[in-house]
Design a protein around this motif. Structure first.
Motif, PDB file in Angstrom:
ATOM      1  N   ALA A   1       0.875  -1.215  -0.032  1.00  0.00           N
ATOM      2  CA  ALA A   1      -0.067  -0.015   0.029  1.00  0.00           C
ATOM      3  C   ALA A   1       1.096   1.369   0.158  1.00  0.00           C
ATOM      4  CB  ALA A   1      -0.773  -0.048   1.316  1.00  0.00           C
ATOM      5  N   VAL A   2       0.374   2.035  -0.624  1.00  0.00           N
ATOM      6  CA  VAL A   2       1.088   3.600  -0.782  1.00  0.00           C
ATOM      7  C   VAL A   2       0.406   4.532   0.119  1.00  0.00           C
ATOM      8  CG1 VAL A   2       1.864   5.534  -2.110  1.00  0.00           C
ATOM      9  CG2 VAL A   2       2.121   3.137  -2.873  1.00  0.00           C
ATOM     10  N   PHE A   3       1.347   5.219   1.116  1.00  0.00           N
ATOM     11  CA  PHE A   3       0.613   6.284   1.870  1.00  0.00           C
ATOM     12  C   PHE A   3       1.591   7.610   1.686  1.00  0.00           C
ATOM     13  CE2 PHE A   3      -0.929   2.609   3.517  1.00  0.00           C
ATOM     14  CZ  PHE A   3      -2.397   2.791   3.732  1.00  0.00           C
ATOM     15  N   GLY A   4       1.187   8.485   0.825  1.00  0.00           N
ATOM     16  CA  GLY A   4       2.091   9.679   0.750  1.00  0.00           C
ATOM     17  C   GLY A   4       3.475   9.285   0.156  1.00  0.00           C
ATOM     18  N   THR A   5       4.585   9.570   0.815  1.00  0.00           N
ATOM     19  CA  THR A   5       5.770   9.144   0.380  1.00  0.00           C
ATOM     20  C   THR A   5       6.401   8.003   0.827  1.00  0.00           C
ATOM     21  OG1 THR A   5       6.958  10.498   2.135  1.00  0.00           O
ATOM     22  CG2 THR A   5       6.408  11.501   0.056  1.00  0.00           C
ATOM     23  N   GLN A   6       5.518   7.004   1.669  1.00  0.00           N
ATOM     24  CA  GLN A   6       5.772   5.759   2.128  1.00  0.00           C
ATOM     25  C   GLN A   6       5.049   4.539   1.045  1.00  0.00           C
ATOM     26  OE1 GLN A   6       4.927   5.113   6.212  1.00  0.00           O
ATOM     27  NE2 GLN A   6       7.299   6.135   6.723  1.00  0.00           N
ATOM     28  N   LEU A   7       5.868   3.551   0.932  1.00  0.00           N
ATOM     29  CA  LEU A   7       5.128   2.565   0.180  1.00  0.00           C
ATOM     30  C   LEU A   7       5.561   1.275   1.312  1.00  0.00           C
ATOM     31  CD1 LEU A   7       4.229   0.323  -2.010  1.00  0.00           C
ATOM     32  CD2 LEU A   7       6.829   0.256  -2.641  1.00  0.00           C
ATOM     33  N   LEU A   8       4.503   0.628   1.770  1.00  0.00           N
ATOM     34  CA  LEU A   8       4.674  -0.287   2.980  1.00  0.00           C
ATOM     35  C   LEU A   8       4.315  -1.552   2.165  1.00  0.00           C
ATOM     36  CD1 LEU A   8       2.506   1.320   5.662  1.00  0.00           C
ATOM     37  CD2 LEU A   8       4.862   1.785   5.005  1.00  0.00           C
ATOM     38  N   ALA A   9       5.029  -2.540   2.646  1.00  0.00           N
ATOM     39  CA  ALA A   9       4.986  -4.160   2.259  1.00  0.00           C
ATOM     40  C   ALA A   9       5.053  -4.964   3.199  1.00  0.00           C
ATOM     41  CB  ALA A   9       5.938  -4.292   1.040  1.00  0.00           C
ATOM     42  N   SER A  10       4.308  -6.107   3.348  1.00  0.00           N
ATOM     43  CA  SER A  10       4.187  -6.984   4.372  1.00  0.00           C
ATOM     44  C   SER A  10       4.082  -8.532   3.978  1.00  0.00           C
ATOM     45  CB  SER A  10       3.040  -6.874   5.315  1.00  0.00           C
ATOM     46  OG  SER A  10       3.038  -7.658   6.291  1.00  0.00           O
ATOM     47  N   GLY A  11       4.462  -9.167   4.569  1.00  0.00           N
ATOM     48  CA  GLY A  11       4.581 -10.779   4.065  1.00  0.00           C
ATOM     49  C   GLY A  11       5.297 -11.800   5.121  1.00  0.00           C
ATOM     50  N   ASN A  12       5.114 -13.001   4.733  1.00  0.00           N
ATOM     51  CA  ASN A  12       5.965 -14.050   5.579  1.00  0.00           C
ATOM     52  C   ASN A  12       7.338 -14.073   5.263  1.00  0.00           C
ATOM     53  OD1 ASN A  12       3.755 -14.977   7.146  1.00  0.00           O
ATOM     54  ND2 ASN A  12       3.314 -16.453   5.297  1.00  0.00           N
ATOM     55  N   SER A  13       8.163 -14.107   6.132  1.00  0.00           N
ATOM     56  CA  SER A  13       9.508 -14.202   5.882  1.00  0.00           C
ATOM     57  C   SER A  13       9.883 -15.812   5.752  1.00  0.00           C
ATOM     58  CB  SER A  13      10.622 -13.768   7.218  1.00  0.00           C
ATOM     59  OG  SER A  13      10.379 -14.528   8.459  1.00  0.00           O
ATOM     60  N   PHE A  14      11.151 -15.952   5.300  1.00  0.00           N
ATOM     61  CA  PHE A  14      11.618 -17.421   4.955  1.00  0.00           C
ATOM     62  C   PHE A  14      11.629 -18.205   6.458  1.00  0.00           C
ATOM     63  CE2 PHE A  14      13.074 -15.411   1.022  1.00  0.00           C
ATOM     64  CZ  PHE A  14      12.491 -16.281   0.066  1.00  0.00           C
ATOM     65  N   LEU A  15      12.045 -17.194   7.435  1.00  0.00           N
ATOM     66  CA  LEU A  15      12.439 -17.786   8.786  1.00  0.00           C
ATOM     67  C   LEU A  15      10.966 -18.005   9.690  1.00  0.00           C
ATOM     68  CD1 LEU A  15      15.879 -16.299   9.440  1.00  0.00           C
ATOM     69  CD2 LEU A  15      15.067 -18.416   8.327  1.00  0.00           C
ATOM     70  N   GLY A  16      10.092 -17.669   9.005  1.00  0.00           N
ATOM     71  CA  GLY A  16       8.680 -17.598   9.774  1.00  0.00           C
ATOM     72  C   GLY A  16       8.570 -16.277  10.254  1.00  0.00           C
ATOM     73  N   GLY A  17       7.240 -16.139  10.850  1.00  0.00           N
ATOM     74  CA  GLY A  17       6.869 -14.860  11.316  1.00  0.00           C
ATOM     75  C   GLY A  17       6.508 -13.691  10.098  1.00  0.00           C
TER      76      GLY A  17
END
Length: 648
Positions: A175-191
């Motif tokens: 998602a984009v909010f102003g001058t920030q692009l945020l990204a999220s997901g599962n890591s290879f190590l969990g969490g």
């Protein structure tokens, strides 16, 4: 989660074989259903990607969403959607590591039309585009294998790569909010990981900060302006205003939730208990106000749209919240995701088609248009494991469902729009199922297989007549006094078992053929004299079962792989008609000429967007290929095709 399976596009291709096969007998007809991607709202329309297609809902009256149709399939299963200046970009991927973006024109909003393809954003043998976000004429493409790409979309049909950012590789949501692009997901190590990317210079993003969320407590993260909200067994709030010093500012246990929607100063947590409403005016000290009941079991996607907060569930529901009073939301509208998010089996009864749906039970649809008619929600514990419906058989106006985590559930189909439960029988790990009159045959797969024969003459009280230990029974069919089981060799001998069921109290193995140690699926001729085995090594094996006590393999053919994996394939399911075996495999449905059983010849492949777990044939000759992630693909018989050799 997508497994390492390869699948492909809708182009029908022929591959080399030992001898010239007969001409293809099927043609692509339609596709639909499958895993849900984040939705997009534009104008009066809502676009929901399920599998490889995009469903369109007319939202002129948000209280009464109207299904307007779906697109032609993309090349693979769609992972993300974004709207760009009157076009929809759909990022698709196939587990053979090919991927790209299909571009749909919205000139007619109710009928998105394929206008272009874009798949050369990186030179790599492995691609995994999972996320898309847009800001002005810039599109950000998140690829889990290669990083973040910036596309110049001033000409939407001819996007160009402006740059690439390495170091960010999680893109389940963006998602984009102003001058920030945020990204999220599962890591290879969990969490879970949340990345904050500075797009002050849109063409040259910089990874400005990152944080890990506790994987034991957080199942998903919602991205909002200035804050990441982790949900699961706890509610955790992270302040993102200073990306170099991301701080956790709140943590509290909650009723489990796997979705979150922030609407201004109100936060909605979505889970099996309904909608938890929180006052979020002070992000460091949110307060639970109430829980509102709602049909939100197993939410797959949540989003704040122009029509209101929207929840798309693993149980095929679209739920739109009314927020006239934001702190007391209501269920303003519901709609059904046609064909289903995870259809695992299909059966037919007259003009109705029935799908066994992971997560709730049975969906009924018009057999020709596949338009939803109704549903049956089994009264089972609110757990996807308990409700994992994997098998379906229809006989004499009843549906017999195999729920892996529970057992057998029987439903009355007198009213296809509202099936009702007749009875049930506990049988953990039930997978394969077939009904004939007062007898029901069921096989299981976990911790050692069991084959059971049930008396269902009184469906309210099914009783066990007899049982037999197997290995892992993935599929079964019954012809007269014999049951034919496709077994895997995990807890004993695998391959084909022929079981005498004439004495239901004492089913007994009378013959075995074990050339395929891991048999995934089978079809058997009406007279019981020939069995066709879909084998995990990628082969179709033909077994002569005329002598039930001594079945013998008489022919086999190995289905080819794809250029990136030329030696890899696995056959999962098979149905035979008109001297052609339709074999569901890693890459689609292969037609195999079996008119000469000792010399089968592989021919045309009908490619799908993911591996085909189940193939079934409708009474009118259409072949249905269920891929779950990419949805159901339907192939119709060509004008010269004849189905008349006595196979069911």
């Amino acid at each position: 989660m997508k497994f390492l399976h390869a699948a492909a596009c809708l182009l029908l291709g022929a591959f080399a074989a030992a001898a010239a096969p007969r001409a293809q007998t099927l043609e692509f007809a339609t596709a639909g259903g499958g895993a849900v991607a984040p939705p997009v709202a534009r104008g009066d329309y809502l676009y929901v990607a399920t599998g490889a297609t995009i469903g369109v809902w007319d939202m002129h009256d948000p209280a009464h969403p109207a299904f307007a149709g779906r697109t032609a399939p993309a090349v693979g299963a769609i992972d993300s959607l974004v709207e760009v200046d009157g076009y929809l970009y759909a990022a698709w991927s196939r587990p053979d590591a090919t991927a790209g973006i299909t571009i749909y024109a919205l000139d007619v909003p109710a009928q998105p039309a394929v206008a272009g393809e874009f798949d050369d954003y990186v030179q790599s043998d492995f691609k995994g585009p999972l996320g898309l976000a847009a800001s002005g004429s810039h599109v950000y493409l998140g690829d889990s294998q290669n990083g973040l790409f910036v596309l110049d979309a001033q000409q939407p049909l001819a996007p160009a790569v402006l740059g690439q950012v390495e170091g960010a590789y999680v893109f389940d949501s963006m998602a984009v909010f102003g001058t920030q692009l945020l990204a999220s997901g599962n890591s290879f190590l969990g969490g879970r990981i949340v990345d904050v990317i500075d797009i002050t210079d849109p063409a040259a993003p910089v990874l400005a900060g990152s944080t890990s969320l506790d994987g034991t407590l957080v199942l998903r993260a919602a991205l909002t302006d200035g804050y990441a909200i982790g949900v699961g067994n706890d509610l955790m709030v992270y302040d993102l205003h200073d990306p170099a010093n991301i701080t956790q500012i709140f943590d509290a246990p909650i009723d489990q939730a796997t979705g979150a929607i922030r609407d201004g100063d109100t936060l909605y947590l979505v889970g099996d208990s309904g909608i938890q409403v929180w006052d979020f005016a002070t992000p460091s000290a949110p307060a639970l106000l109430r829980t509102v009941p709602a049909p939100t079991f197993a939410p797959d996607q949540t989003a704040l749209t122009a029509f209101g907060p929207l929840i798309l569930t693993h149980t095929d529901r679209g739920v739109l919240l009314g927020t006239d009073d934001p702190q007391t939301p209501t269920v303003a509208a519901q709609f059904t995701l046609p064909i289903g998010v995870a259809a695992k089996a299909i059966a037919f009864d007259g003009d109705q088609a029935y799908f066994a749906e992971e997560g709730y039970g049975l969906a009924s649809a018009d057999a020709h248009s596949l338009a939803p008619l109704g549903r049956f929600d089994a009264d089972l514990p609110p757990s996807l494991a308990a409700r994992d419906f994997e098998g379906l058989s229809i006989d004499s106006g009843r549906a017999y469902l195999a729920a892996w985590g529970y057992g057998v559930v029987i439903a009355d189909l007198a009213d296809p729009a509202a099936p009702t439960e007749l009875g049930r029988f506990p049988f953990f790990a039930a997978t394969a199922i077939e009904a004939h009159g007062d007898r029901l045959y069921v096989g299981s797969t976990t911790n050692g297989g069991v084959f059971r024969v049930l008396d269902v003459s009184n469906p309210a009280q099914p009783t066990e007549l007899g049982a037999l230990l197997t290995s892992k029974t993935y599929d079964l069919t019954v012809r007269g006094d014999y049951a034919y089981l496709a077994d895997g060799a995990d807890f004993g001998d695998g391959g084909l078992r022929v079981v005498d069921v004439s004495d239901a109290a004492n089913p007994a193995v009378v013959g075995q053929e074990m050339s395929c140690p891991y048999a995934n699926g089978l079809d058997v001729s009406a007279d019981g004299n020939t069995a066709y085995i879909a084998c995990s090594d990628g082969s179709l094996r033909i077994v002569d079962t005329t002598d039930r006590s001594a079945p013998q393999e008489i022919g086999s053919v190995t289905l080819p792989g794809v250029p990136s994996l030329p030696d890899y394939n696995s056959a999962h399911s098979v149905v035979v008609s008109g001297g052609i075996a339709y074999v569901g495999n890693e890459y689609g449905v292969d037609e195999v000429d079996v008119s000469v059983p000792d010399a089968p010849v592989a021919g045309v492949r009908h490619e799908t967007g993911f591996f085909v777990s189940k193939v079934e044939q409708a009474p009118d000759g259409r072949v249905f290929a269920l891929t779950q992630v990419a949805g159901a693909y339907v192939f119709a018989p060509g004008s010269d095709t004849i189905f008349a050799d006595g196979f069911d």
